[in-house]
Design an enzyme around this catalytic site. Structure first.
Site, PDB file in Angstrom:
ATOM      1  N   GLU A  39     -18.600  -8.745   9.081  1.00 15.77           N
ATOM      2  CA  GLU A  39     -19.567  -8.104   9.956  1.00 15.77           C
ATOM      3  C   GLU A  39     -20.544  -9.091  10.581  1.00 15.77           C
ATOM      4  O   GLU A  39     -20.888  -8.974  11.765  1.00 15.77           O
ATOM      5  CB  GLU A  39     -20.343  -7.033   9.174  1.00 15.77           C
ATOM      6  N   ARG A  60     -24.983  -5.901   6.374  1.00 17.11           N
ATOM      7  CA  ARG A  60     -24.556  -7.247   6.009  1.00 17.11           C
ATOM      8  C   ARG A  60     -24.667  -8.220   7.180  1.00 17.11           C
ATOM      9  O   ARG A  60     -24.359  -9.393   7.032  1.00 17.11           O
ATOM     10  CB  ARG A  60     -23.123  -7.186   5.492  1.00 17.11           C
ATOM     11  N   LYS A  80       0.841  -1.195   0.000  1.00 14.85           N
ATOM     12  CA  LYS A  80       0.000   0.000   0.000  1.00 14.85           C
ATOM     13  C   LYS A  80       0.876   1.244   0.000  1.00 14.85           C
ATOM     14  O   LYS A  80       1.856   1.331   0.732  1.00 14.85           O
ATOM     15  CB  LYS A  80      -0.911   0.016   1.232  1.00 14.85           C
TER      16      LYS A  80
END
Length: 644
Positions: free
Chosen positions: A384, A412, A295
């Site tokens: 989640e 979700r 990243k």
């Protein structure tokens, strides 16, 4: 690429990027020219995001992959499906949006995440993690059904791979005829560092390139001789995988599911990526290419702290210094920081309290407790549904979980809330950060629906604080014994209270409060949008002094505090004393506070004019919160006009 000052160069010196309007232009270049294209694309992203903030480190990490994919595959005919979309800025620049990229995330500008409504190159909506494999598989099957030669590629990160939907997609891909390619972008992070067994597995996974080349040549020959049909192919794959596992003393989870695995390889070597993609793109059956990336690659500050540089705001591209406005005055804290610091205070008093977050400890400020009490905070990765059920398991056996999930992501975990928490009346706290309009992240991230989808569920308490002290007291109340499954929702950003560290006070569950007396209109608000309502009331009453001095408006204001159980005594008081009521909420106008008030008045025979103010029945675009409130007529001025 260590000299950051390179990024201050004038964009006009781009040799290649200025000539690339679409991927077809990119494909006219020679492979040896692609590294310079990547350099220019990276510079363009840095320069643009320095002044127009967005998701930074993720897009820098996949510059080479983005260029390679559009170079090798015939997009948009070939389908490229991104997961999440944080990393898709290079994709946008290369697909006809370079000149408009300066409007990214701005009101009426290009969208923050890929969306088919914006470009034919954006094949699927990708604001939430872990959906790319399932969507790409659907496209691959559609291509086969229609007899098309379309190739389909899903790009998913190692963080998103922890989501259950990703594994459901992989499992289905293994048993469904398709030629899909899955590119696993392994940067060991989601926003914070990736966690869990999959991270450790991917760190150790290796496959020998010589072995893959030999295997491919043998399979081609067997196919030419008519020996290798689909049934035999799977049997041979399983046999080969078994032999390889014995020789390497390592098992490959993907090939164990009859999915060809290639890698890992350097995701920042664009020429090697092109070579590999060219070699495997025509292979039959599902395939996974595992690449390692970093990243923020190519920009030293982002490489050193990818979490901060996930979305750093404005910065000086020459020095890497982040630009933070500071007028020297004290400001209210962010609601998330009030949550984080209050949670630690409560945990110090209550040894049963534990924290749970799906890959967002920094985003929700649970890192405050994590740093102080690491054994009592659990980052479960992008999962989640699991976060809620895991919390339910701990609650069932006597702990007090505070499970913090962004409102739009809690969608979700709907079944988990019902089946694994509410049905058992478990004592646990669901904290919904980023509730309501969230701003520049747009329609996939607005927390618009939680009030409407949670209100019908039995056994839930649903609360929303007006300000920071109220959030502290709601958290304190929620962790007291026998409160059941307690939902607290609060927005992104700050409230209005600088001196917010009040003493804890238990709030009466299901009871609102009158903030202001009035005779003509009653305003019923829920949550921090009540602060806008307060301003609106002051504006409307002041204007009425000039427009109707003989009978100026007198407006009452009630802070409901709780949507469920709703304060029926308060509603009876309003029903008896007012003929006009305005409800104000930072949530879907369909199904939330306004709907609950209408239902109550109808059931009890009150003939009252009710005007509901909230998020309209549409997917709201992106922009600043102030711009979006004006567009939705939820700002103080618009509310005042309605009151008048």
């Amino acid at each position: 690429m260590h000299a950051i000052s390179l990024y201050m160069d004038d964009k006009k010196d781009y040799k290649y990027l200025k000539e690339i309007d679409y991927p077809a232009d990119l494909r006219k270049l020679k492979v040896d020219e692609l590294p310079q294209v990547c350099e220019e694309l990276r510079r363009d992203i840095i320069e643009e995001l320095a002044v127009n903030p967005g998701h930074f480190a993720s897009s820098l990490g996949v510059v080479e992959l983005t260029v390679a994919l559009h170079y090798v595959f015939n997009t948009p005919y070939d389908r490229l499906v991104w997961d999440v979309g944080h990393q898709a800025y290079g994709h946008k620049i290369l697909t006809g949006r370079r000149d408009r990229f300066c409007t990214n995330r701005k009101f009426n500008g290009i969208r923050p995440f890929p969306h088919p409504d914006e470009s034919e190159y954006d094949t699927f909506c990708c604001g939430h993690a872990s959906n790319s494999i399932s969507a790409a598989l659907g496209m691959a099957v559609a291509a086969k059904q229609k007899g098309e030669k379309r190739r389909v590629v899903a790009v998913i990160g190692d963080g998103a791979l922890s989501g259950g939907l990703a594994f459901e997609g992989i499992n289905n891909a293994a048993g469904t005829p398709n030629d899909m390619l899955i590119v696993l972008n392994d940067n060991k992070m989601s926003i914070d560092n990736s966690v869990g067994g999959m991270r450790q597995y991917l760190l150790q996974l290796t496959t020998n390139s010589t072995y893959n080349d030999l295997r491919y040549k043998i399979s081609q020959k067997l196919s030419e001789w008519g020996v290798l049909n689909e049934k035999r192919r799977k049997g041979i794959i399983r046999f080969n995988n078994s032999v390889k596992s014995v020789l390497t003393r390592q098992q490959n989870i993907f090939e164990g599911m009859d999915i060809r695995y290639f890698g890992p390889t350097d995701g920042h070597d664009v020429k090697e990526l092109v070579r590999i993609l060219m070699a495997i793109k025509e292979m039959k059956g599902p395939k996974i290419l595992h690449i390692h990336t970093k990243k923020g690659h190519g920009y030293a500050p982002a490489e050193e702290d990818a979490t901060i540089w996930h979305a750093p705001g404005k910065f000086d591209p020459d020095t890497g210094e982040r630009i933070v406005a500071d007028d020297g005055k004290p400001h209210p804290p962010k609601f998330q920081d009030v949550f984080g610091e209050t949670l630690l205070e409560l945990a110090q008093q209550n040894p049963k309290i534990v924290g749970v977050t799906p890959a967002m400890p920094t985003g929700c400020s649970m890192n405050v407790m994590m740093n102080a009490m690491p054994s009592r905070v659990f980052d479960v990765g992008i999962a989640e549904g699991h976060a809620v059920t895991f919390s339910g398991g701990m609650a069932k056996d006597g702990l007090m979980p505070f499970c913090n999930i962004y409102s739009s992501f809690m969608q979700r975990a709907y079944d988990n809330i019902i089946h694994d928490a509410a049905t058992m009346h478990l004592n646990m706290v669901l904290c919904l950060d980023r509730a309501g309009l969230v701003g520049e992240d747009g329609s996939t991230h607005h927390g618009a629906f939680d009030l409407a989808f949670l209100r019908p569920i039995p056994n839930l308490t649903i609360a929303s604080p007006l300000n920071e002290p109220e959030l502290r007291n709601m958290m304190y109340t929620a962790q007291l014994p026998e409160k059941g499954t307690f939902v607290i929702r609060y927005p992104r950003g700050c409230g209005n209270t600088v001196d917010w560290k009040c003493d804890f006070e238990e709030l009466p569950v299901g009871k609102g409060r009158k903030l202001k007396e009035g005779q003509d209109i009653a305003v019923l608000s829920l949550g921090p949008l009540g602060l806008e309502a307060q301003k609106a009331i002051a504006i409307a009453e002041l204007e009425s002094l000039h427009t109707r001095p003989e009978a100026p408006l007198s407006i009452a204001h009630y802070d409901m505090r709780f949507l469920k159980p709703i304060d029926e005594d308060l509603l009876h008081e309003v029903g008896r004393n007012f003929k006009k009521v305005v409800t104000v909420e930072d949530g879907s106008v369909a199904g939330g506070l306004g709907s609950a008030v209408l239902e109550f008045f109808a059931e009890h025979g009150y003939q009252i004019e009710v005007k509901r103010i909230g998020i309209p029945d549409e997917f709201v675009t992106h922009g600043t919160i102030a711009e979006l409130r004006r567009a939705c007529r939820m700002d103080a001025k618009s509310i005042a006009e309605i009151l008048s």
